[in-house]
Structure formats: C-alpha cells, structure tokens
Design an enzyme around this catalytic site. Structure first.
Site, PDB file in Angstrom:
ATOM      1  N   SER A 186      56.503  45.830 -75.106  1.00 32.62           N
ATOM      2  CA  SER A 186      57.927  46.095 -75.362  1.00 32.62           C
ATOM      3  C   SER A 186      58.533  44.876 -76.057  1.00 32.62           C
ATOM      4  O   SER A 186      57.986  43.770 -75.983  1.00 32.62           O
ATOM      5  CB  SER A 186      58.615  46.321 -74.016  1.00 32.62           C
ATOM      6  OG  SER A 186      60.010  46.296 -74.154  1.00 32.62           O
ATOM      7  N   TYR A 199      60.679  43.815 -65.300  1.00 35.34           N
ATOM      8  CA  TYR A 199      60.139  44.507 -66.483  1.00 35.34           C
ATOM      9  C   TYR A 199      59.676  43.495 -67.536  1.00 35.34           C
ATOM     10  O   TYR A 199      58.572  43.617 -68.089  1.00 35.34           O
ATOM     11  CB  TYR A 199      61.219  45.432 -67.042  1.00 35.34           C
ATOM     12  CG  TYR A 199      60.748  46.352 -68.142  1.00 35.34           C
ATOM     13  CD1 TYR A 199      60.004  47.494 -67.860  1.00 35.34           C
ATOM     14  CD2 TYR A 199      61.065  46.100 -69.479  1.00 35.34           C
ATOM     15  CE1 TYR A 199      59.588  48.345 -68.869  1.00 35.34           C
ATOM     16  CE2 TYR A 199      60.656  46.945 -70.491  1.00 35.34           C
ATOM     17  CZ  TYR A 199      59.914  48.080 -70.182  1.00 35.34           C
ATOM     18  OH  TYR A 199      59.493  48.926 -71.186  1.00 35.34           O
TER      19      TYR A 199
END
Ligand code: NAD
Length: 317
Positions: A186, A199
């Site tokens: 990501s 995350y």
C-alpha cells in the site's frame, strides 16, 4: 581498451565533464541496460498462460479483479479467502470469461492450513507458479483505541501470512526457476498515515519482506522467479469507505478505481516490473524523505491532507 578511454568514446564531451571516466562508463552502461530491459519487457511481455495462480483475498475487491483478469489470459486460478459466498461470485465471473479454477476456504494466518491447502491446490490444479499475496484487513483506529487482538490480526493477515504462503510455494518456483510473487502492499507502506499505525506497520513490513525476498532470489541466481510489490493509494473497493483526498489535491492523489489498479498489476507482472506505485506521484515519496527535514515533510503531508485522510473513515469490513 581501458574504462577511461571507453567512456571518452561513449561521451565526446568527456573532456569537459567533471565525472571520472569509470563513473561515466558505468552511467552509460546502466542507462543502456535500463532502456534495453524496458523495451524488451514492453515488446516481449512474460507469457502467463497455462500457469497456476494462488490469489489470497480473492472473495472481493482487488483479489477478485486479479483473478478474473488472469483467468482471461489463460491462467488457472486458485481462490483463497474466508468469504465463501464472495469466492463463489468470483468463480462465477472467472467461468464467465472462460477461465478455470477452484475455491479454497483458508485463513491465511493459519500456517498449517496454508501448508495443507497448498498441497491440495497442487493436486487439483498443478504446481503454483504465481502467488498473489493480496488478503488484507484494516482497523482504522488510532494507537490507543485499537484492540490488542485486532492490531495483532492486522500484522498477521497483512504481513506474517506472506511467510507461510511463500514458504509453501517458493520451493517449486526455485526448483524450476519459474515463478511470480506479488505483494499487495500500500502507499501506507511508503509513508506513515495518522490513524493507521497497525496498518502502516503491516504494509511497511510487507514491502520489506518483498524487498529482502527479491534480493535472496537474486543471490540464488533465480532470475526467472519475479517479485512485484504494489503500493496503491486508496482504492474504491469499500475497504476504506469514507476516506477522501483533501480539496483541491484530488487531481494529485485521486481515489483509484479497482479496474485501473487490477489492469496495472497484471500489466506490471507481464512487464516484469519490480515495484508499482499508484498514482505516479507516490514515486516522489522517497524524494520527499530525502530532500526535506522531517518537520517540512510532515507539514506537506498536513497541507495535502494525508494526516487527516482517515477522519471520515467508516469501518465496513
Ligand atoms: N482498498 C484500498 O484503498 C487499498 C489501498 C491500498 C492497498 N490495499 C490492499 O489491497 C488488498 C486488497 O484490498 P481490497 O480493497 O480488495 O479489500 P477487500 O476487503 O475487498 O478484500 C480483502 C479480502 O481479504 C480477505 N481476508 C481478510 N482476512 C483474511 C484471512 N485471514 N484469510 C483469508 N482471507 C482474508 C477478505 O475476506 C476479503 O475478501 C489488501 O491487502 C489491502 O490492504 C487496499
């Protein structure tokens, strides 16, 4: 011919150039090698047809899109997810485009289940030569609000599971010097985002894992086992419902469409790319780290709205 005289031949302006000869020759060689490789990959893309791909998190979003796209070009797909109805829908779409494959209910955090299911895939579809580590979760809570178990789970699904899937399938890829391992990381694996400590940690970890793996394969001279790390900004799949780029920076950091991301990933695999960042502006993130002191970089992130992007987040998963 000495390196220095070679560099003089390569660059007629050498005498005016302050760089030493060997550096000039190395620069010229690297430029030529890059252009040659890009041209080769562009005009002679990797043929993926007939191969077997395992796609984790294939019950929705990006995983579903990759499964359908690969099936379209003749790849047999093994769909792994916890979400059985989601996988059944993906399999229906795979069959619609003339593809074949099978579904497997797997919790990617369960190491033993990963190993035993890997054997089932080999028996059902053949040896896996493409592994897409895509399964992912997000809590979207700040460090003091996130439950301990949820933070551990995020690291388990988004990072630790890559060890189990890669260990299950890599030996065959190494033995045949043929394979592809794709890490769906990501943009949150490139820069930190407030409200995403767990995350970001998991995605920085996944990127680090991918980078070390690539270097291990290079050391083993397994040049045909390719790795690709994918770092997209927010995608319109529902995982990050509610997040927005601050006005007026939407043109610089648009929320990405799943079909665009899927297209870029499959194209990137065929062109043997090692890293994909989307949108292109994300390629500048390293430059930002390199050029500016931390407080300037943090200020830029605040202006662009990175630091507040999670404020409107709605948990849907
Ligand atoms: N959506 C975004 O904005 C965005 C941005 C950058 C990166 N990503 C990454 O892309 C990947 C795909 O995201 P998406 O948007 O398609 O999300 P998604 O929620 O639609 O898909 C994730 C899938 O992973 C599955 N999954 C979760 N835990 C699992 C487990 N323990 N075992 C097996 N399967 C499990 C879910 O059931 C789901 O089908 C994720 O790794 C995500 O972190 C997403």
């Amino acid at each position: 011919m000495s390196l220095s005289s070679l560099s003089k031949r390569l660059c007629p302006y050498y005498t005016k150039c302050p760089l030493p000869g060997p550096l000039m020759a190395l620069g010229a060689y690297m430029a030529w090698d890059t252009v040659k490789n890009l041209a080769l990959d562009y005009y002679f893309p990797k043929d993926l047809s007939g191969q077997v791909a395992v796609i984790t998190g294939a019950g929705s979003g990006i995983g579903r899109g990759i499964a359908v796209s690969l099936a379209k070009i003749g790849v047999k797909v093994a769909l792994w997810d916890l979400n059985v109805p989601g996988m059944e829908e993906t399999m229906r779409m795979v069959k619609e485009v003339g593809g074949e494959g099978a579904i497997y209910k797997v919790n990617v955090c369960d190491k033993e289940l990963v190993y035993s299911t890997a054997k089932k895939v080999t028996a059902d579809l053949g040896d896996c030569t493409i592994l897409i580590n895509n399964a992912g979760i997000v809590t979207g809570k700040s460090i003091l609000d996130v439950e301990d178990s949820k933070a551990s789970l995020t690291l388990g699904v988004n990072t630790e599971s890559h060890f189990w899937t890669v260990k299950a399938f890599l030996p065959h890829m190494i033995a045949t010097d043929n394979g592809h391992i794709v890490t769906i990381a990501s943009a949150a694996g490139l820069v930190g985002v407030a409200g995403l400590c767990d995350y970001c940690a998991s995605k920085f970890g996944a990127r680090g894992f991918n980078e070390a793996l690539r270097l291990e394969l290079r050391k083993m001279k397994k040049y045909n086992v390719h790795t690709l790390s994918v770092c997209p900004y927010f995608i319109n799949t529902g995982m990050f419902d509610g997040v927005k780029t601050r006005f007026p920076f939407g043109f610089l950091l648009p929320i990405l469409e799943p079909s665009y991301v899927v297209h870029k990933i499959v194209q990137g695999m065929r062109r043997r790319r090692t890293e994909l960042r989307m949108p292109r502006l994300m390629y500048c993130s390293d430059l930002l780290h390199f050029i500016f002191p931390t407080y300037v970089k943090d200020f830029i992130f605040e202006i662009i709205g990175f630091s507040n992007s999670m404020d409107a987040f709605v948990q849907t998963r």
